[in-house]
Design an enzyme around this catalytic site. Structure first.
Site, mmCIF file in Angstrom:
data_model
loop_
_atom_site.group_PDB
_atom_site.id
_atom_site.type_symbol
_atom_site.label_atom_id
_atom_site.label_comp_id
_atom_site.label_asym_id
_atom_site.label_seq_id
_atom_site.Cartn_x
_atom_site.Cartn_y
_atom_site.Cartn_z
ATOM 1 N N GLU A 79 11.776 55.826 12.839
ATOM 2 C CA GLU A 79 11.665 56.976 14.069
ATOM 3 C C GLU A 79 12.371 58.275 13.943
ATOM 4 O O GLU A 79 11.875 59.569 14.049
ATOM 5 C CB GLU A 79 12.363 56.240 15.307
ATOM 6 C CG GLU A 79 11.943 57.258 16.704
ATOM 7 C CD GLU A 79 12.375 56.598 17.696
ATOM 8 O OE1 GLU A 79 12.446 57.265 18.809
ATOM 9 O OE2 GLU A 79 12.881 55.518 17.733
ATOM 10 N N THR B 17 14.267 56.619 20.881
ATOM 11 C CA THR B 17 14.075 55.900 21.985
ATOM 12 C C THR B 17 14.841 54.849 22.469
ATOM 13 O O THR B 17 14.838 54.401 23.506
ATOM 14 C CB THR B 17 12.591 55.311 21.682
ATOM 15 O OG1 THR B 17 12.380 54.446 20.831
ATOM 16 C CG2 THR B 17 11.503 56.645 21.719
ATOM 17 N N CYS C 228 13.496 54.982 26.121
ATOM 18 C CA CYS C 228 12.624 54.086 26.587
ATOM 19 C C CYS C 228 13.266 53.283 27.835
ATOM 20 O O CYS C 228 14.549 52.922 27.738
ATOM 21 C CB CYS C 228 12.348 52.997 25.660
ATOM 22 S SG CYS C 228 11.340 51.527 26.258
ATOM 23 N N SER D 285 17.244 46.031 13.366
ATOM 24 C CA SER D 285 16.739 46.718 14.436
ATOM 25 C C SER D 285 17.742 47.448 15.166
ATOM 26 O O SER D 285 18.832 47.084 15.722
ATOM 27 C CB SER D 285 16.278 45.453 15.603
ATOM 28 O OG SER D 285 16.107 45.938 16.698
ATOM 29 N N SER D 286 17.484 48.817 15.438
ATOM 30 C CA SER D 286 18.043 49.727 15.917
ATOM 31 C C SER D 286 18.530 49.173 17.475
ATOM 32 O O SER D 286 19.704 49.065 17.936
ATOM 33 C CB SER D 286 17.618 51.257 16.176
ATOM 34 O OG SER D 286 18.397 51.933 16.753
#
Length: 158
Positions: free
Chosen positions: A8, A42, A70, A98-99
């Protein structure tokens, strides 16, 4: 933590001709121009977004800001933060790269020293489950963690 290698972040930076200043907090911004556009990842924490904007507002004259956090991620982070203050241990389930899961881990670890980040049931140490001092275990998971993995872990810790 924002990673310069996250897809991203790479994508957003590409739209900026690879000239973005990529930061993890308001502290590490450094010198910025009078005219800036600020975009959040996000999965970023709302508090980090606010810290960055506070710094940018103090140093720049023209600001365009896009809060793309998000809402489901924000709700999950707040729930994990609250839960981690009430339990003896926390299990954060999701990809180690995973962020959003890493942020959940960081949030929980601040409040609960006995926090583990696992990808699946094999990551749960037996000593973690058998510890007599751990009477309550909270569980949270990243957005893309499959239900079956969460269920497997719940069965092991119960």
């Amino acid at each position: 933590m924002v990673s310069k290698k996250h897809p991203e972040v790479i994508g957003i930076n590409g739209w900026c001709n690879d000239s973005s200043i990529i930061v993890n907090s308001g502290v590490d911004i450094g010198d910025i121009s009078d005219k800036v556009c600020v975009v959040s990842q996000t999965t970023e924490r709302q508090t980090t977004w606010e810290d960055v904007l506070t710094k940018v507002i103090k140093t720049s004259k023209e600001i365009v800001a896009f809060n793309t956090i998000c809402s489901a991620t924000e709700v999950r982070q707040k729930s994990a933060e609250e839960l981690s203050t009430k339990v003896d241990a926390m299990v954060v389930i999701g990809g180690l790269n995973s962020s959003n899961t890493t942020k959940l881990y960081e949030i929980c670890k601040k409040n609960c020293e006995n926090t583990v980040h696992v990808e699946n049931v094999l990551g749960i140490p037996d000593t973690f489950i058998k510890d007599k001092n751990i009477k309550s275990i909270g569980v949270t998971a990243g957005a893309s963690t499959p239900d079956w993995i969460i269920k497997d872990i719940m069965l092991k810790i119960n």
